[in-house]
Design a protein around this motif. Structure first.
Motif, short mmCIF file in Angstrom:
data_model
loop_
_atom_site.label_atom_id
_atom_site.label_comp_id
_atom_site.label_asym_id
_atom_site.label_seq_id
_atom_site.Cartn_x
_atom_site.Cartn_y
_atom_site.Cartn_z
N ARG A 360 0.66 -1.24 -0.15
CA ARG A 360 0.25 0.15 -0.04
C ARG A 360 0.92 1.71 0.11
N ALA A 361 2.25 0.97 0.70
CA ALA A 361 2.64 2.41 1.12
C ALA A 361 3.60 2.50 -0.08
N ILE A 362 3.81 1.64 -1.53
CA ILE A 362 4.70 1.58 -2.68
C ILE A 362 3.91 2.22 -3.26
N GLY A 363 2.00 1.96 -3.30
CA GLY A 363 1.33 2.86 -4.59
C GLY A 363 -0.12 2.22 -4.59
N LEU A 364 0.26 0.81 -4.18
CA LEU A 364 -1.08 -0.83 -4.74
C LEU A 364 -2.62 0.43 -3.97
N GLN A 365 -3.31 0.30 -4.56
CA GLN A 365 -4.51 0.47 -4.32
C GLN A 365 -5.31 -0.41 -3.77
N ARG A 366 -6.26 0.24 -3.10
CA ARG A 366 -7.16 -1.17 -2.27
C ARG A 366 -7.33 -2.45 -3.31
N ARG A 367 -8.57 -2.00 -4.09
CA ARG A 367 -8.78 -3.36 -4.44
C ARG A 367 -7.93 -4.07 -5.62
N GLN A 368 -6.38 -3.07 -5.81
CA GLN A 368 -5.17 -4.17 -5.99
C GLN A 368 -5.23 -5.49 -5.18
N VAL A 369 -5.12 -4.11 -3.73
CA VAL A 369 -5.36 -5.71 -2.66
C VAL A 369 -6.12 -6.39 -3.02
N PHE A 370 -6.78 -6.40 -3.02
CA PHE A 370 -8.19 -7.16 -3.30
C PHE A 370 -8.17 -8.06 -4.22
N LEU A 371 -7.54 -7.87 -5.29
CA LEU A 371 -7.51 -8.29 -6.45
C LEU A 371 -6.43 -9.52 -5.80
N LEU A 372 -5.55 -9.61 -5.28
CA LEU A 372 -4.41 -10.27 -5.39
C LEU A 372 -4.63 -10.95 -4.28
N PHE A 373 -5.45 -10.89 -3.14
CA PHE A 373 -5.88 -12.07 -2.10
C PHE A 373 -7.09 -12.84 -2.79
N LEU A 374 -7.76 -12.22 -3.55
CA LEU A 374 -9.44 -12.72 -4.65
C LEU A 374 -8.02 -13.66 -5.57
N LEU A 375 -7.58 -13.80 -6.13
CA LEU A 375 -6.55 -14.10 -7.15
C LEU A 375 -6.34 -15.50 -6.42
N LEU A 445 -14.59 -13.23 0.61
CA LEU A 445 -14.49 -11.92 0.62
C LEU A 445 -14.22 -11.45 1.72
N PHE A 446 -14.84 -11.38 2.89
CA PHE A 446 -15.19 -10.62 3.80
C PHE A 446 -13.31 -10.76 4.47
N PRO A 447 -12.68 -11.92 4.92
CA PRO A 447 -11.70 -11.62 5.22
C PRO A 447 -10.41 -10.97 4.48
N ILE A 448 -10.77 -11.00 3.11
CA ILE A 448 -9.60 -10.38 1.87
C ILE A 448 -10.24 -8.75 2.14
N TRP A 449 -11.76 -8.53 1.74
CA TRP A 449 -11.91 -7.18 2.14
C TRP A 449 -11.39 -6.71 3.95
N GLN A 450 -11.19 -7.30 4.73
CA GLN A 450 -10.48 -6.63 5.90
C GLN A 450 -9.59 -6.66 5.45
N ALA A 451 -8.36 -7.13 4.50
CA ALA A 451 -7.53 -7.27 4.13
C ALA A 451 -7.10 -5.30 3.44
N THR B 80 -3.21 6.87 -2.64
CA THR B 80 -2.26 5.52 -2.81
C THR B 80 -1.94 6.09 -4.34
N SER B 81 -2.16 7.13 -5.10
CA SER B 81 -1.57 7.63 -6.32
C SER B 81 -0.19 8.38 -5.82
N LEU B 82 -0.74 9.16 -5.09
CA LEU B 82 0.55 10.01 -4.73
C LEU B 82 1.66 9.36 -4.58
N ARG B 83 0.91 8.65 -3.95
CA ARG B 83 2.24 7.65 -3.35
C ARG B 83 3.56 6.52 -4.47
N LEU B 84 2.40 6.32 -5.52
CA LEU B 84 3.21 6.06 -6.56
C LEU B 84 4.09 6.63 -6.92
N ASN B 85 2.98 7.99 -7.89
CA ASN B 85 4.08 8.82 -8.63
C ASN B 85 5.05 9.85 -8.46
N THR B 86 4.61 10.41 -6.50
CA THR B 86 5.23 11.21 -6.31
C THR B 86 6.39 10.64 -5.57
#
Ligand SMILES: Nc1ncnc2c1ncn2[C@@H]1O[C@H](COP(=O)(O)OP(=O)(O)OP(=O)(O)O)[C@@H](O)[C@H]1O
Ligand SMILES: [Mg+2]
Lengths: 464, 224
Positions: A360-375, A445-451, B80-86
């Motif tokens: 998340r700090a690097i720039g992964l959006q919430r929905r991408q975290v969701f996708l990761l665990f869903l996969l 879904l629920f645990p993943i949503w929590q993630a 999040t996109s600020l973190r990613l891009n900046t």
């Protein structure tokens, strides 16, 4: 997307034991489900197979004739004309036969049974009737049965698959003959060559009787064999004193069972056009319609188009019962595996809190975290289900090839077969996948949503 | 308004029911291209400040401005996109993705950003792998690397998107002094060539003294 797939896969691989345990449980349940679904399908097919040999064509032209408003008989008068119509209008049919319906008592020296009977023309439907196998003698006859041995009762016997059998279907071509099922023979304590008396109540409230000779005994088909035996069509006519031009029903056997609705529809329309009085469609076997028809005020002939499903609908509860029992079992198993999956996900998310925070700090959006665990969950569930379904498939094929005989009488009755028979196809496999994926992914879904709700700052905090 | 600015920022943590004041009103601004150290004893609030600038945490009071935007006005997706891009973040404990090798770890932010062609992407990753001296370790997983090597992967990952601002929380704390110095040298070099803004925290004096500007924290306040 590729990188998410890679991460998901590698994480599954990294936590080998966890993946194996959960994947194994998923596979186990997929296996149970595959076997159950193919068992139900097997029974359904057996029902179609045997039901259509015993008591119904794929489509039937049947109906009732009422001499008076207070009576009814399940007969079709002047049926030759209808037979011609069926032959010209239904090119899908590969066999068209007619049978006379009868109902009455079979009386032997020892006992009697009350049973529906079919007056058949053996030469017409030889191929159809031969689908019903002759029973080995030991299935109905026991030397300890007390009986005064008669000279004419000792018939020729032959060996089939190492089992001694007696009698021949072909003898049903002669008048004064009877073919019954092993369970009936056992009850009556008769074997091939024995004479029994048929006693049929007619509408005038008197019973007509006739003596017939047992010429063959058939293997039981569970419940279904309680509802049938066979005699010569003309014998049935004689007992009821009905004319040669009258029959019970015309039975159409189609090349492809899928064309049943089409043929049914067409016959209804054409017969109505030709001036026949038609009965309303009612999905019941004919004997459950009799009482109502007797109470109706019309007289004369009415034609009823029925299908094998209508005529065997009174046996449907068996399949339904089995389906609902399986559903409950599957549901319970699914609940267990859903809980297991949720728990595993929670564990995995707790362990990977810092990793998720980092992403998340690097720039992964919430929905991408969701996708990761869903996969990750998807691969686990899909893989487990695939393995389970394959194992289930192999197991079913293996069991089928063994032709495992059903030794428990009740099972025979309910499964309507002498052997355990499964039927598996793409439909069953597909069902297993759909059910597994829907239930388990919803559970995930629920645990993943929590993630996805984890704060990115947890990347730092969790480590320190 | 400066591109990076903290205006009277306060941050309280909740420890059970107890409020722990970590920052008690901190204000400073940082100009583009600066190489700044945030110094201070343990518990003085260095990590807290970096988390706020890094948009991974939010202030209890006051304004945090990053890339000329007030972070309190942005939602999670925008942050999040600020973190990613900046921003580029270098963590004290490296925080690499354990299942990915060196190359994949460094490439990861570029895959999220999706602004380069595969060829450009490969060139960029190769360039930074070369730059941090890990050419011979591209296929290694983090668990197969030493602490210094891991930190260099983390630096490459933070730099690979060419962010305007790079934040590093005690990047040398888990390294021996020689490795630590080489990491600082690398950061200085990138700062002077690419004009990337660097903000990092440390309590190591030898490193502190190499910075052009030092923000000294104590007990959640700036020492003048
Ligand atoms: N998650 C938290 N919950 C409660 N209190 C916290 C939390 N994080 C930090 N603190 C407190 O806030 C204050 C500042 O912490 P911070 O981590 O910013 O200090 P630091 O300067 O980075 O220290 P160090 O040099 O040890 O890393 C400390 O008193 C710390 O105990
Ligand atoms: Mg700190």
């Amino acid at each position: 997307m590729y990188i998410f797939t890679l991460i998901a896969f590698r994480n599954l691989f990294k936590n080998k034991s966890r993946t194996l345990i959960l994947g194994g449980v998923v596979a186990g349940i997929a296996l149970v489900m595959t076997v159950l679904l193919s068992l139900i399908q097997g029974i359904q097919s057996t029902m179609i197979h045997n039901g259509t040999a015993l008591m119904s064509g794929h489509v039937n032209i049947a109906g009732f004739y009422k001499i008076s408003s207070s009576s009814s008989s399940p007969t079709v008068t002047a049926f030759k004309e209808l037979l011609e119509i069926a032959k010209t209008e239904v090119p899908e049919a590969e066999l068209i036969v007619d049978r006379v319906k009868a109902y009455g008592r079979v009386i032997s020296e020892m006992d009697s049974i009350q049973v529906p009977m079919w007056g058949v023309n053996f030469d017409q439907e030889e191929k159809n009737l031969r689908r019903l196998e002759l029973a080995p003698i030991k299935e109905y006859w026991d030397e300890s049965f007390w009986r005064q041995e008669k000279a004419d009762a000792t018939s020729e016997t032959s060996l089939k698959n190492g089992e001694r059998i007696e009698g021949r279907w072909d003898d049903l071509n002669s008048r004064g003959t009877l073919v019954l099922f092993a369970s009936q023979a056992r009850k009556l304590k008769v074997r091939v060559g024995d004479m029994v008396t048929l006693s049929m109540p007619t509408y005038r409230n008197i019973s007509n009787t006739m003596d017939v000779r047992v010429v063959a005994v058939l293997r039981d088909l569970g419940l279904m064999s309680q509802f049938s035996l066979f005699l010569h069509a003309d014998d049935a006519r004689e007992i009821y004193q009905i004319k040669k031009e009258t029959t019970g029903q015309i039975m159409l056997f189609l090349k492809d069972i899928k064309s049943v609705p089409l043929v049914e529809e067409r016959l209804r329309k054409i017969l109505a056009q030709k001036g026949y009085v038609m009965m309303e469609k009612e999905a019941k076997p004919f004997f459950l319609k009799m009482e109502r028809v007797s109470g109706e005020s019309w007289t004369g002939q009415k034609i009823d188009i029925t299908t094998w499903e209508d005529e065997t609908s009174f046996l449907k509860w068996v399949v339904q019962l089995l389906s609902s029992m399986s559903s409950i079992l599957i549901l319970v198993l699914l609940m267990i595996v859903v809980l297991g999956l949720m728990n595993t996900l929670w564990m995995s998310i707790r362990e990977r809190t810092s990793e998720i925070g980092t992403l998340r700090a690097i720039g992964l959006q919430r929905r991408q975290v969701f996708l990761l665990f869903l996969l990750e969950s998807f691969f686990l569930i899909f893989g487990g289900t695939l393995i389970g379904a394959l194992l289930g498939f192999s197991l079913v094929e293996l069991l089928n090839s063994f032709q495992i005989p059903l030794t428990i009488e009740t099972l025979k009755v309910f499964l309507m077969s002498n052997t355990l028979s499964f039927e598996i196809g793409w439909v069953q496999i597909f069902q297993v996948f759909i059910i597994m994926l829907t239930f388990l992914l919803i559970g995930a879904l629920f645990p993943i949503w929590q993630a996805t709700r984890l704060k990115p700052v947890s990347a730092i905090q969790n480590v320190n | 308004m400066h591109p990076i600015e903290l205006v009277n920022v306060k941050k309280d943590y909740l420890l059970g029911n107890v409020r722990v004041p970590a920052l008690k009103g901190v204000s400073f601004a940082i100009e583009p291209g600066e190489f700044t150290v945030i110094a201070g004893p343990s518990g003085s609030g260095k990590t807290t400040v970096l988390n706020l600038i890094g948009c991974v945490d939010t202030a209890t009071e006051g304004d945090v401005v990053i890339a000329s935007k007030k972070t309190s006005d942005l939602n999670d997706r925008e942050l999040t996109s600020l973190r990613l891009n900046t921003l580029g973040f270098i963590f004290q404990s490296f925080n690499l993705i354990p299942v990915l090798d060196v190359y994949d770890n460094i490439e990861f932010p570029l895959l999220l950003k999706k602004d380069l062609t595969p060829k450009q992407r490969k060139e960029r990753v190769d360039y930074f792998i070369e730059r941090v001296g890990l050419k011979n370790h591209r296929k290694h997983r983090p668990s197969e690397l030493s602490g210094g090597q891991r930190q260099r992967v983390a630096i490459a990952r933070a730099l690979v998107t060419k962010p305007q601002i790079v934040l590093a929380d005690e990047p040398t704390a888990n390294l021996d002094s020689k490795t630590g110095q080489s990491i600082i040298d690398l950061m200085k070099e990138i700062n002077s060539i690419d004009k990337t803004t660097f903000i990092f925290s440390t309590h190591d004096y030898s490193i502190m003294n190499q910075a052009r500007r030092i923000i000294q924290l104590q007990d959640g306040m700036i020492l003048k």
